[in-house]
Design a protein around this motif. Structure first.
Motif, mmCIF file in Angstrom:
data_model
loop_
_atom_site.group_PDB
_atom_site.id
_atom_site.type_symbol
_atom_site.label_atom_id
_atom_site.label_comp_id
_atom_site.label_asym_id
_atom_site.label_seq_id
_atom_site.Cartn_x
_atom_site.Cartn_y
_atom_site.Cartn_z
ATOM 1 N N SER A 57 0.813 -1.221 0.000
ATOM 2 C CA SER A 57 0.000 0.000 0.000
ATOM 3 C C SER A 57 0.849 1.275 0.000
ATOM 4 C CB SER A 57 -0.936 0.010 1.210
ATOM 5 O OG SER A 57 -0.194 0.004 2.413
ATOM 6 N N GLN A 58 2.064 1.208 0.533
ATOM 7 C CA GLN A 58 2.927 2.389 0.591
ATOM 8 C C GLN A 58 3.601 2.712 -0.747
ATOM 9 O OE1 GLN A 58 2.763 4.365 3.163
ATOM 10 N NE2 GLN A 58 1.401 2.897 4.150
ATOM 11 N N SER A 59 3.600 1.751 -1.669
ATOM 12 C CA SER A 59 4.189 1.997 -2.995
ATOM 13 C C SER A 59 3.278 1.422 -4.084
ATOM 14 C CB SER A 59 5.595 1.404 -3.083
ATOM 15 O OG SER A 59 5.554 0.017 -2.832
ATOM 16 N N PRO A 60 2.106 2.054 -4.263
ATOM 17 C CA PRO A 60 1.145 1.532 -5.238
ATOM 18 C C PRO A 60 1.634 1.692 -6.682
ATOM 19 C CG PRO A 60 0.416 3.643 -4.381
ATOM 20 C CD PRO A 60 1.645 3.268 -3.612
ATOM 21 N N THR A 61 1.095 0.866 -7.552
ATOM 22 C CA THR A 61 1.367 0.962 -8.982
ATOM 23 C C THR A 61 0.676 2.209 -9.529
ATOM 24 O OG1 THR A 61 1.481 -1.441 -9.198
ATOM 25 C CG2 THR A 61 1.010 -0.191 -11.211
ATOM 26 N N VAL A 62 1.434 3.078 -10.162
ATOM 27 C CA VAL A 62 0.884 4.298 -10.750
ATOM 28 C C VAL A 62 0.238 3.928 -12.079
ATOM 29 C CG1 VAL A 62 1.418 6.602 -11.637
ATOM 30 C CG2 VAL A 62 2.638 5.710 -9.617
ATOM 31 N N ILE A 63 -1.021 4.323 -12.261
ATOM 32 C CA ILE A 63 -1.728 3.978 -13.492
ATOM 33 C C ILE A 63 -1.894 5.198 -14.378
ATOM 34 C CG2 ILE A 63 -2.914 2.070 -12.364
ATOM 35 C CD1 ILE A 63 -5.486 3.806 -12.462
ATOM 36 N N GLU A 64 -2.092 4.921 -15.666
ATOM 37 C CA GLU A 64 -2.313 5.969 -16.655
ATOM 38 C C GLU A 64 -3.806 6.252 -16.762
ATOM 39 O OE1 GLU A 64 -0.734 4.216 -20.155
ATOM 40 O OE2 GLU A 64 1.308 4.178 -19.401
ATOM 41 N N GLN A 65 -4.143 7.277 -17.539
ATOM 42 C CA GLN A 65 -5.551 7.567 -17.766
ATOM 43 C C GLN A 65 -6.180 6.461 -18.606
ATOM 44 O OE1 GLN A 65 -5.302 11.407 -19.627
ATOM 45 N NE2 GLN A 65 -5.561 10.549 -21.654
ATOM 46 N N GLY A 66 -7.481 6.418 -18.587
ATOM 47 C CA GLY A 66 -8.211 5.450 -19.390
ATOM 48 C C GLY A 66 -8.799 4.308 -18.587
ATOM 49 N N LEU A 67 -8.561 4.260 -17.270
ATOM 50 C CA LEU A 67 -9.049 3.152 -16.451
ATOM 51 C C LEU A 67 -9.974 3.597 -15.326
ATOM 52 C CD1 LEU A 67 -5.648 1.288 -16.287
ATOM 53 C CD2 LEU A 67 -7.648 0.610 -17.619
ATOM 54 N N VAL A 68 -10.047 4.894 -15.093
ATOM 55 C CA VAL A 68 -10.908 5.437 -14.048
ATOM 56 C C VAL A 68 -11.854 6.448 -14.684
ATOM 57 C CG1 VAL A 68 -11.004 6.699 -11.865
ATOM 58 C CG2 VAL A 68 -9.098 5.140 -12.301
ATOM 59 N N PHE A 69 -13.132 6.283 -14.405
ATOM 60 C CA PHE A 69 -14.163 7.180 -14.912
ATOM 61 C C PHE A 69 -14.745 7.938 -13.735
ATOM 62 C CE2 PHE A 69 -13.698 3.652 -17.717
ATOM 63 C CZ PHE A 69 -13.740 4.206 -18.983
ATOM 64 N N PHE A 70 -15.040 9.195 -13.937
ATOM 65 C CA PHE A 70 -15.525 10.057 -12.874
ATOM 66 C C PHE A 70 -16.925 10.527 -13.225
ATOM 67 C CE2 PHE A 70 -16.106 14.192 -10.973
ATOM 68 C CZ PHE A 70 -15.696 13.975 -9.677
ATOM 69 N N ILE A 71 -17.863 10.337 -12.314
ATOM 70 C CA ILE A 71 -19.232 10.784 -12.543
ATOM 71 C C ILE A 71 -19.688 11.568 -11.324
ATOM 72 C CG2 ILE A 71 -21.620 10.064 -12.860
ATOM 73 C CD1 ILE A 71 -20.610 7.686 -14.407
ATOM 74 N N SER A 72 -20.300 12.714 -11.559
ATOM 75 C CA SER A 72 -20.805 13.541 -10.477
ATOM 76 C C SER A 72 -21.905 14.434 -11.004
ATOM 77 C CB SER A 72 -19.681 14.407 -9.905
ATOM 78 O OG SER A 72 -20.197 15.342 -8.989
ATOM 79 N N SER A 73 -22.879 14.690 -10.165
ATOM 80 C CA SER A 73 -23.929 15.625 -10.562
ATOM 81 C C SER A 73 -23.393 17.047 -10.606
ATOM 82 C CB SER A 73 -25.101 15.544 -9.582
ATOM 83 O OG SER A 73 -24.656 15.871 -8.283
ATOM 84 N N SER A 74 -22.231 17.270 -10.002
ATOM 85 C CA SER A 74 -21.670 18.621 -10.019
ATOM 86 C C SER A 74 -20.609 18.794 -11.101
ATOM 87 C CB SER A 74 -21.062 18.956 -8.658
ATOM 88 O OG SER A 74 -19.933 18.158 -8.422
ATOM 89 N N ALA A 75 -20.348 17.767 -11.885
ATOM 90 C CA ALA A 75 -19.372 17.904 -12.969
ATOM 91 C C ALA A 75 -19.927 18.879 -14.000
ATOM 92 C CB ALA A 75 -19.078 16.561 -13.607
ATOM 93 N N THR A 76 -19.096 19.788 -14.453
ATOM 94 C CA THR A 76 -19.577 20.783 -15.409
ATOM 95 C C THR A 76 -19.439 20.317 -16.850
ATOM 96 O OG1 THR A 76 -17.434 21.875 -15.419
ATOM 97 C CG2 THR A 76 -19.081 22.707 -13.868
ATOM 98 N N ALA A 77 -18.535 19.399 -17.119
ATOM 99 C CA ALA A 77 -18.349 18.898 -18.483
ATOM 100 C C ALA A 77 -17.547 17.607 -18.412
ATOM 101 C CB ALA A 77 -17.607 19.923 -19.333
ATOM 102 N N LYS A 78 -17.631 16.820 -19.474
ATOM 103 C CA LYS A 78 -16.839 15.601 -19.597
ATOM 104 C C LYS A 78 -16.942 14.698 -18.363
ATOM 105 C CE LYS A 78 -12.714 16.948 -20.405
ATOM 106 N NZ LYS A 78 -11.328 16.969 -20.755
ATOM 107 N N ASN A 79 -18.139 14.511 -17.842
ATOM 108 C CA ASN A 79 -18.252 13.737 -16.625
ATOM 109 C C ASN A 79 -18.258 12.231 -16.855
ATOM 110 O OD1 ASN A 79 -20.803 13.451 -17.655
ATOM 111 N ND2 ASN A 79 -21.851 13.924 -15.747
#
Length: 179
Positions: free
Chosen positions: A39-61
């Motif tokens: 846990s102290q040295s996690p694998t750093v990931i690139e974009q494309g694997l996490v999606f963000f959704i929020s009712s407060s997102a203004t664009a590209k949610n």
């Protein structure tokens, strides 16, 4: 049908901006087949694997990149949860740390755990009548201090059905907060 009432969300949840991070578990394991088990040295990931959704997102949610724009529509508090895209729930994701930069845009994140909540689910014998079970919930809470851009690093673990960690990961994201 359940005999116990399902509680309404707390007033703090109702006035918060709720955000959900969705991790593509299968693609994550495919792209990083030997992730860190520390846990102290996690694998750093690139974009494309996490999606963000929020009712407060203004664009590209619904895009998966490393930049998110939010507005504080429901007060200045944000509740951040995480889930996986995973068939039959063979994998779950647990967000175990949130580090923020020093731009003064967000407060220090705080982990909130709520125990023994009543969770509705369909009854297999009668899917139109809900049944319920008890479960714990958790989220990270932080507040908007100012408008601007804050660098964040989210650390999460991917776990199997036995709650054994399959790997520890981190994802860097810039969050832009606007009025």
């Amino acid at each position: 049908m359940t005999s116990e009432p399902i509680k309404s969300p707390s007033s703090s949840t109702a006035t918060a901006n709720n955000a959900l991070l969705i991790v593509d578990a299968e693609s994550l394991l495919s792209r990083y087949p030997q992730p860190s088990l520390e846990s102290q040295s996690p694998t750093v990931i690139e974009q494309g694997l996490v999606f963000f959704i929020s009712s407060s997102a203004t664009a590209k949610n619904d895009e998966s990149d490393s930049f998110v724009t939010l507005s504080a529509r429901y007060g200045k508090t944000f509740h951040i949860r995480s889930r996986t895209v995973s068939l039959l729930a063979e994998h779950s994701v647990v967000l175990y740390d949130m580090a923020i930069g020093d731009a003064g845009v967000l407060s220090t994140p705080e982990l909130v755990v709520q125990d023994s909540l009543t969770v509705p689910s369909p009854d297999p014998a009668n899917p139109t009548q809900p049944s319920s079970h008890q479960a714990d919930d958790h989220y990270w809470r932080c507040s908007q201090l100012a408008t601007g851009v804050e660098a964040c690093e989210l650390s999460f673990m991917l776990v199997d059905k036995n709650c054994e960690a399959l790997g520890y990961f981190s994802w860097a994201v810039e969050v832009k907060l606007v009025d």
